[in-house]
Structure formats: C-alpha cells, structure tokens
Design an enzyme around this catalytic site. Structure first.
Site, PDB file in Angstrom:
ATOM      1  N   ARG A 138      -4.188 -50.065  51.966  1.00  0.00           N
ATOM      2  CA  ARG A 138      -3.704 -49.060  51.018  1.00  0.00           C
ATOM      3  C   ARG A 138      -2.179 -49.011  51.017  1.00  0.00           C
ATOM      4  NH1 ARG A 138      -3.886 -42.510  52.008  1.00  0.00           N
ATOM      5  NH2 ARG A 138      -3.112 -41.958  49.938  1.00  0.00           N
ATOM      6  N   PRO A 149      -9.007 -37.779  53.033  1.00  0.00           N
ATOM      7  CA  PRO A 149      -9.280 -38.775  52.002  1.00  0.00           C
ATOM      8  C   PRO A 149      -8.315 -39.951  51.966  1.00  0.00           C
ATOM      9  CG  PRO A 149      -8.512 -36.704  51.050  1.00  0.00           C
ATOM     10  CD  PRO A 149      -8.793 -36.437  52.479  1.00  0.00           C
ATOM     11  N   ASN A 150      -8.911 -41.113  51.791  1.00  0.00           N
ATOM     12  CA  ASN A 150      -8.204 -42.391  51.579  1.00  0.00           C
ATOM     13  C   ASN A 150      -7.561 -42.975  52.839  1.00  0.00           C
ATOM     14  OD1 ASN A 150      -8.759 -42.528  48.711  1.00  0.00           O
ATOM     15  ND2 ASN A 150      -7.363 -40.791  48.523  1.00  0.00           N
ATOM     16  N   ASN A 189      -4.476 -35.286  59.714  1.00  0.00           N
ATOM     17  CA  ASN A 189      -3.869 -35.785  58.484  1.00  0.00           C
ATOM     18  C   ASN A 189      -4.860 -35.478  57.359  1.00  0.00           C
ATOM     19  OD1 ASN A 189      -2.724 -37.098  56.340  1.00  0.00           O
ATOM     20  ND2 ASN A 189      -2.257 -38.977  57.459  1.00  0.00           N
ATOM     21  N   TYR A 246       2.358 -47.142  53.860  1.00  0.00           N
ATOM     22  CA  TYR A 246       1.565 -46.747  55.032  1.00  0.00           C
ATOM     23  C   TYR A 246       1.461 -47.815  56.120  1.00  0.00           C
ATOM     24  CZ  TYR A 246       0.202 -42.955  51.890  1.00  0.00           C
ATOM     25  OH  TYR A 246       0.220 -41.873  51.045  1.00  0.00           O
ATOM     26  N   HIS A 285       1.580 -36.483  58.803  1.00  0.00           N
ATOM     27  CA  HIS A 285       1.686 -37.407  57.664  1.00  0.00           C
ATOM     28  C   HIS A 285       2.412 -38.654  58.126  1.00  0.00           C
ATOM     29  CE1 HIS A 285       0.273 -34.275  55.087  1.00  0.00           C
ATOM     30  NE2 HIS A 285       1.163 -33.467  55.622  1.00  0.00           N
ATOM     31  N   ASP A 303      -7.778 -22.194  54.715  1.00  0.00           N
ATOM     32  CA  ASP A 303      -8.519 -21.048  55.253  1.00  0.00           C
ATOM     33  C   ASP A 303      -9.320 -21.443  56.493  1.00  0.00           C
ATOM     34  OD1 ASP A 303      -7.541 -19.319  53.375  1.00  0.00           O
ATOM     35  OD2 ASP A 303      -9.364 -19.218  52.171  1.00  0.00           O
ATOM     36  N   ALA A 319      -4.257 -36.021  50.701  1.00  0.00           N
ATOM     37  CA  ALA A 319      -3.837 -35.261  49.511  1.00  0.00           C
ATOM     38  C   ALA A 319      -4.352 -33.821  49.522  1.00  0.00           C
ATOM     39  CB  ALA A 319      -4.288 -35.977  48.245  1.00  0.00           C
ATOM     40  N   ARG A 331       8.992 -38.127  48.656  1.00  0.00           N
ATOM     41  CA  ARG A 331       8.103 -38.784  47.683  1.00  0.00           C
ATOM     42  C   ARG A 331       7.934 -37.899  46.435  1.00  0.00           C
ATOM     43  NH1 ARG A 331       2.878 -40.866  50.493  1.00  0.00           N
ATOM     44  NH2 ARG A 331       2.736 -41.967  48.494  1.00  0.00           N
ATOM     45  N   GLU A 335      -0.307 -30.684  61.854  1.00  0.00           N
ATOM     46  CA  GLU A 335      -0.351 -31.409  60.572  1.00  0.00           C
ATOM     47  C   GLU A 335       0.410 -32.727  60.731  1.00  0.00           C
ATOM     48  OE1 GLU A 335       1.656 -29.195  57.512  1.00  0.00           O
ATOM     49  OE2 GLU A 335       1.396 -30.774  56.002  1.00  0.00           O
TER      50      GLU A 335
HETATM   51  C1  DQA Z   1      -0.300 -38.653  53.641  1.00  0.00           C
HETATM   52  C2  DQA Z   1       0.598 -38.138  52.510  1.00  0.00           C
HETATM   53  C3  DQA Z   1      -0.223 -37.524  51.393  1.00  0.00           C
HETATM   54  O1  DQA Z   1       0.635 -37.077  50.347  1.00  0.00           O
HETATM   55  C4  DQA Z   1      -1.174 -38.545  50.829  1.00  0.00           C
HETATM   56  O2  DQA Z   1      -1.982 -37.961  49.826  1.00  0.00           O
HETATM   57  C5  DQA Z   1      -1.985 -39.215  51.868  1.00  0.00           C
HETATM   58  C6  DQA Z   1      -1.343 -39.604  53.115  1.00  0.00           C
HETATM   59  C7  DQA Z   1       0.501 -39.391  54.728  1.00  0.00           C
HETATM   60  O3  DQA Z   1      -0.062 -39.642  55.784  1.00  0.00           O
HETATM   61  O4  DQA Z   1       1.663 -39.743  54.507  1.00  0.00           O
HETATM   62  O5  DQA Z   1      -3.167 -39.500  51.665  1.00  0.00           O
HETATM   63  O6  DQA Z   1      -0.943 -37.548  54.252  1.00  0.00           O
END
Ligand code: DQA
Length: 143
Positions: A18, A10-11, A74, A23, A100, A87, A77, A107, A98
């Site tokens: 954003r 998401p996002n 990624n 970012y 980020h 799961d 959230a 943060r 993973e």
């Molecule tokens: C994120 C960090 C997460 O906390 C956040 O909700 C994101 C982006 C990152 O890439 O730093 O959407 O995954």
C-alpha cells in the site's frame, strides 16, 4: 508482566504494497514480529488485533478490559471521523496510544483532524513503522 494490545484498523493489512512511498515496504507481519522482539526486551506481553471493520475494532476495545494494561492503536482513516471508536476508547478506561506511520499533519486536510486524540493517552506519528516501537516503549515503561 505488562500486557499490551497492538490494534490496527482499515487498510493496514495491506502494508508492504500500500502506497510504499508513504508507508514503506514492511508488511504488518514484519512490523508485528519486530514488536514481539522489542516487547521481550521490555518484559511485556503482546496481543494483536487487526480489522477493517469499525464494529470489530470496537468489540476488541471492549474485550481488552480486564485483559490488557494498555492499547497501541493505529485506527487508520477511522481516526478522522469515527465518533463510535472515540466513545469506545473513552468508555474502556484503559490507556490507548494513538499511532500513525505517516505525519498526518503534513498530508491532506482531512487527515489533520483526529477525533480520537483527545481521549488517547498520547499520539506518536510520522516515524514510519518506528511509530509503533515508540508507542510500545511508552506503553511498557510509562503506562
Ligand atoms: C495512518 C494515517 C491515516 O490518515 C490513514 O487513513 C491510514 C494510516 C498512518 O498510519 O499514517 O490508514 O493511520
């Protein structure tokens, strides 16, 4: 040739506009194009999947079985609270890295918890869009 799936939750489709102070100014397309070039140099083949929806991300993880050797993910959230995604990662038996962009440990407190880290092969965080590049390299060379 290794096949690696690049997944974004998401996002992340809003990258570029954003919170650029956190970012950066690259769009997700910019990042994916660069990863394609890097993958060519590493001799890997990439697939891409981006969604704001938890269920679609879970379906994509399921569909990765038998198709991809590893996943660079990624989860946005969802990282912090989606036991369903955790799961799914655990269920598919494919190594997931993973990712980020931001240093989540520096943060807000809710970002300090990752419910997926324990079922991922490793985590790269805090290097902006290069977090993806580092994860891609690990996926291509180690996994
Ligand atoms: C994120 C960090 C997460 O906390 C956040 O909700 C994101 C982006 C990152 O890439 O730093 O959407 O995954």
């Amino acid at each position: 040739m290794k096949k690696i799936l690049i997944m974004n939750g998401p996002n992340l489709c809003l990258l570029g506009t954003r919170e650029p102070g956190i970012y950066g100014s690259e769009t997700l397309d910019d990042i994916c194009r660069r990863l394609e070039l890097e993958a060519k140099e590493l001799g890997a083949e990439l697939g891409f999947f981006t969604s704001n929806c938890e269920g679609e991300l879970i379906d994509a993880l399921h569909a990765a079985r038998g198709v991809y050797d590893s996943v660079v993910f990624n989860a946005g959230a969802y990282t912090h609270y989606s036991y369903a995604i955790r799961d799914a990662i655990s269920a598919i038996g494919i190594p997931v890295i993973e990712v980020h962009m931001s240093n989540v440990a520096a943060r807000e407190e809710f970002r300090h918890t990752s419910v997926i880290s324990a079922v991922c092969r490793g985590t790269v965080c805090g290097f902006g869009s290069y977090s993806y590049s580092m994860a891609l390299r690990a996926a291509a060379e180690i996994l």
